[in-house]
Design a protein around this motif. Structure first.
Motif, PDB file in Angstrom:
ATOM      1  N   VAL A  37       0.925  -1.246   0.173  1.00  0.00           N
ATOM      2  CA  VAL A  37       0.011   0.095   0.123  1.00  0.00           C
ATOM      3  C   VAL A  37       0.767   1.194   0.085  1.00  0.00           C
ATOM      4  CG1 VAL A  37      -1.642   1.283   1.272  1.00  0.00           C
ATOM      5  CG2 VAL A  37      -2.130  -0.975   1.283  1.00  0.00           C
ATOM      6  N   GLY A  41       0.536   3.614  -2.966  1.00  0.00           N
ATOM      7  CA  GLY A  41      -0.090   5.156  -2.782  1.00  0.00           C
ATOM      8  C   GLY A  41       0.935   6.168  -3.060  1.00  0.00           C
ATOM      9  N   SER A  67       6.353  11.558  -0.381  1.00  0.00           N
ATOM     10  CA  SER A  67       5.932  10.374  -0.929  1.00  0.00           C
ATOM     11  C   SER A  67       7.318   9.764  -1.295  1.00  0.00           C
ATOM     12  CB  SER A  67       5.131  10.392  -2.051  1.00  0.00           C
ATOM     13  OG  SER A  67       4.017  10.867  -1.494  1.00  0.00           O
ATOM     14  N   PRO A 287      -0.158   8.620   2.416  1.00  0.00           N
ATOM     15  CA  PRO A 287      -1.073   8.956   1.319  1.00  0.00           C
ATOM     16  C   PRO A 287      -2.352   9.216   1.547  1.00  0.00           C
ATOM     17  CG  PRO A 287       0.550   7.190   0.928  1.00  0.00           C
ATOM     18  CD  PRO A 287       0.333   7.747   2.424  1.00  0.00           C
ATOM     19  N   VAL A 288      -2.959   8.428   2.445  1.00  0.00           N
ATOM     20  CA  VAL A 288      -4.529   8.682   2.723  1.00  0.00           C
ATOM     21  C   VAL A 288      -4.739   9.927   3.409  1.00  0.00           C
ATOM     22  CG1 VAL A 288      -6.125   7.464   4.036  1.00  0.00           C
ATOM     23  CG2 VAL A 288      -4.396   6.020   2.876  1.00  0.00           C
ATOM     24  N   LEU A 292      -5.150  11.373  -0.586  1.00  0.00           N
ATOM     25  CA  LEU A 292      -6.226  10.695  -1.115  1.00  0.00           C
ATOM     26  C   LEU A 292      -7.765  10.986  -0.699  1.00  0.00           C
ATOM     27  CD1 LEU A 292      -4.450   7.071  -1.649  1.00  0.00           C
ATOM     28  CD2 LEU A 292      -4.536   8.927  -3.075  1.00  0.00           C
TER      29      LEU A 292
END
Length: 323
Positions: A37, A41, A67, A287-288, A292
């Motif tokens: 993930v 991601g 990231s 990332p979430v 995201l």
């Protein structure tokens, strides 16, 4: 201290969770899924932020750096950790241990600085919106990001060289699943005071100081959003700030526990669990939490995916026409 011939130590044994087979069986699928993930991601965020011109802003520039950093951070040890979870041979060479230690320290230190820079960027964008384009210029973005990477690397190289030049006596068993510097220092039979001083100074400069700066930035942001007349706007700001702070607190809280707690000669399984929290879970959540959940990123991702699908369709049509 007499100089140490590094050839005397050829390899280390990473004990990890060897004494807890049940944990090994539990952590392998969990860490594999979280690593996958993390890669997907964070790679997706980098690709989208590069391909979509609307995301060429300071906020997404720093998110792209975060990231890339998270991919590098987890990749320094997770692949080897997964291999060791399934293998009885849990060794790593002396050079490999030094390299892993240096890279994990460097990326971890850089993330501490980068999170503070990102908080400052959000402070300027929300609290100084009219002057934001001037205050956070393209050149300053590159300088801040470059300084974070360089300072993190210089700090980690210094700490790694000092630690790995110490004489190691007796067993070569590192009570950790990675070459974590505190675990390796417990094997040294020489004077570790210099290394400990460097670690303490680095921990103070990179943990409480940036964390206080982050908390101050978000406090000012929240104070500004309280003056927003729209209830929906306030809810959105509170939701974003609380989500960001949750990840920051998880990362900084576990790292501070690891590097600023009283020194102990005995290894504890909690040290390894906390390492999994800040080194595996946080990069997966970034990332979430940061992107995201952001409508701009979702829309940009859909457009990039649509362009890829369109180009593939055109290629297939060209091939069929050629036939």
């Amino acid at each position: 201290m007499e100089p140490v011939n590094s050839t005397e130590v050829s390899e280390f044994f990473l004990k990890g969770f060897s004494g807890y087979p049940a944990l090994e069986h539990l952590f392998f699928p969990l860490c594999s899924a979280m690593y996958l993930v993390t890669l997907l991601g964070n790679t997706g965020i980098v690709v989208v932020s590069v391909l979509d011109a609307r995301l060429h802003t300071p906020m997404y520039f720093f998110l792209g750096n975060l990231s890339i950093l998270d991919i590098c951070y987890t990749s320094t040890f997770v692949p080897l950790m997964l291999v060791h979870l399934l293998s009885a041979q849990k060794t790593i060479s002396f050079l490999g241990c030094a390299l892993q230690m240096c890279l994990s320290l460097s990326t971890g230190s850089t993330e501490c600085l980068l999170l503070a820079i990102m908080a400052y960027d959000r402070y300027l964008a929300i609290c100084r919106p009219l002057r934001y384009p001037v205050l956070m210029s393209h050149r300053l973005c590159w300088l801040l990001a470059g300084a974070a990477w360089v300072l993190g690397l210089c700090k980690s190289v210094t700490e790694t060289v000092i630690a790995m030049r110490l004489p190691f006596c007796g067993h070569r068993v590192v009570s950790h699943f990675i070459c974590e510097i505190l675990a390796v220092l417990k094997l040294a039979c020489g004077d570790t005071s210099i290394s400990e001083v460097f670690l303490l100074v680095g921990a103070i400069l990179l943990l409480p100081v940036p964390l206080a700066f982050i908390c101050l930035s978000y406090t000012l942001i929240l104070a500004t959003t309280l003056r927003v007349p729209s209830a929906a706007g306030r809810r959105k700001a509170f939701s974003t700030c609380s989500a960001h702070l949750a990840v920051v607190m998880l990362f900084y809280g576990t790292v501070i526990f690891m590097y600023m707690k009283p020194k102990s000669k005995e290894a504890h399984i909690s040290d390894e669990v906390f390492t999994v929290l800040y080194a595996v879970v946080t990069p997966m959540l970034n990332p979430v939490i940061y992107s995201l959940r952001n409508k701009e990123v979702k829309e940009a991702a859909r457009k990039v995916w649509g362009r890829i699908q369109t180009s593939r369709l055109k290629e297939n049509l060209d091939v069929s026409k050629a036939k």
